[in-house]
Design an enzyme around this catalytic site. Structure first.
Site, short mmCIF file in Angstrom:
data_model
loop_
_atom_site.label_atom_id
_atom_site.label_comp_id
_atom_site.label_asym_id
_atom_site.label_seq_id
_atom_site.Cartn_x
_atom_site.Cartn_y
_atom_site.Cartn_z
N HIS A 100 38.46 137.65 182.00
CA HIS A 100 38.46 138.48 180.45
C HIS A 100 37.01 139.13 181.05
O HIS A 100 36.10 138.93 181.71
CB HIS A 100 37.83 137.68 178.89
CG HIS A 100 36.54 136.61 179.28
ND1 HIS A 100 36.50 135.78 180.30
CD2 HIS A 100 35.51 136.58 178.70
CE1 HIS A 100 35.89 134.94 179.25
NE2 HIS A 100 34.75 136.01 179.27
N HIS A 102 33.88 141.89 179.23
CA HIS A 102 33.06 142.11 177.52
C HIS A 102 33.33 143.57 177.92
O HIS A 102 32.73 144.49 178.55
CB HIS A 102 32.05 141.84 178.62
CG HIS A 102 32.05 140.21 178.15
ND1 HIS A 102 31.88 139.14 177.17
CD2 HIS A 102 31.67 139.61 178.65
CE1 HIS A 102 31.44 138.56 177.23
NE2 HIS A 102 31.83 137.97 178.63
P1 5GP Z 1 32.20 134.34 178.69
O1 5GP Z 1 30.64 133.33 178.23
O2 5GP Z 1 32.57 133.31 179.67
O3 5GP Z 1 31.78 135.72 179.49
O4 5GP Z 1 32.68 134.76 177.32
C1 5GP Z 1 33.02 134.76 176.53
C2 5GP Z 1 33.20 135.37 175.47
O5 5GP Z 1 34.72 134.75 175.07
C3 5GP Z 1 32.09 134.80 174.76
O6 5GP Z 1 31.70 136.20 174.78
C4 5GP Z 1 32.24 134.01 173.17
O7 5GP Z 1 31.60 135.00 172.44
C5 5GP Z 1 33.75 134.40 173.28
N1 5GP Z 1 33.97 133.66 172.29
C6 5GP Z 1 34.59 132.47 172.13
N2 5GP Z 1 35.45 131.77 171.88
C7 5GP Z 1 35.83 132.75 171.14
C8 5GP Z 1 36.95 132.52 169.94
O8 5GP Z 1 37.87 131.60 169.39
N3 5GP Z 1 37.05 133.89 169.29
C9 5GP Z 1 36.80 135.23 170.22
N4 5GP Z 1 37.58 135.88 169.65
N5 5GP Z 1 35.78 135.39 170.94
C10 5GP Z 1 35.33 133.55 171.39
#
Ligand code: 5GP
Length: 114
Positions: A100, A102
């Site tokens: 993903h 951001h």
């Molecule tokens: P990472 O930490 O892997 O770079 O990003 C994961 C992102 O997913 C985080 O910014 C977190 O806030 C988001 N996230 C985690 N669980 C959920 C969810 O259930 N719904 C949404 N919309 N975002 C989520």
């Protein structure tokens, strides 16, 4: 068959999320814990675990994600600047093992990132 990822469940509607844009190869949702006034996640439908596992064959998917990010930024008034980040692996802070990007905007950002 492995357990569907969080983002597969969101794409299937099993887990609710605010969907901002949906295309064939990728989609975008609002982040549940925003780190900027605008914070979306641009996600390929295919559950590639991270950029480290993406292959040359995934090129069209990655291009679609970048295009969707640009459209989202344009549609949400981020003309002053925006940032696209793909945390890749544990040291980078990746918590969801489904690629993903951001998309962050709406405020001035510092560099280097923490
Ligand atoms: P990472 O930490 O892997 O770079 O990003 C994961 C992102 O997913 C985080 O910014 C977190 O806030 C988001 N996230 C985690 N669980 C959920 C969810 O259930 N719904 C949404 N919309 N975002 C989520």
């Amino acid at each position: 068959m492995s357990e569907p990822t969080l983002f597969e469940k969101i794409h299937q509607g099993v887990i609710p999320a605010r969907v901002l844009l949906r295309e064939d190869l990728c989609f975008a949702i609002e982040d549940i814990d925003p780190k900027a006034p605008f914070h979306a996640l641009v996600i390929p439908v295919k559950p590639i675990p991270s950029l480290a596992e993406a292959t040359d064959d995934d090129g069209p998917i990655l291009a679609a994600c970048l295009g969707l990010a640009r459209k989202l930024a344009q549609a949400n008034g981020l003309e002053n600047g925006w940032r696209l980040v793909a945390n890749t692996g544990g040291f980078a802070g990746q918590t969801v093992p489904h690629l993903h990007f951001h998309l962050l905007g709406g405020r001035r950002m510092g560099w280097p990132p923490g």
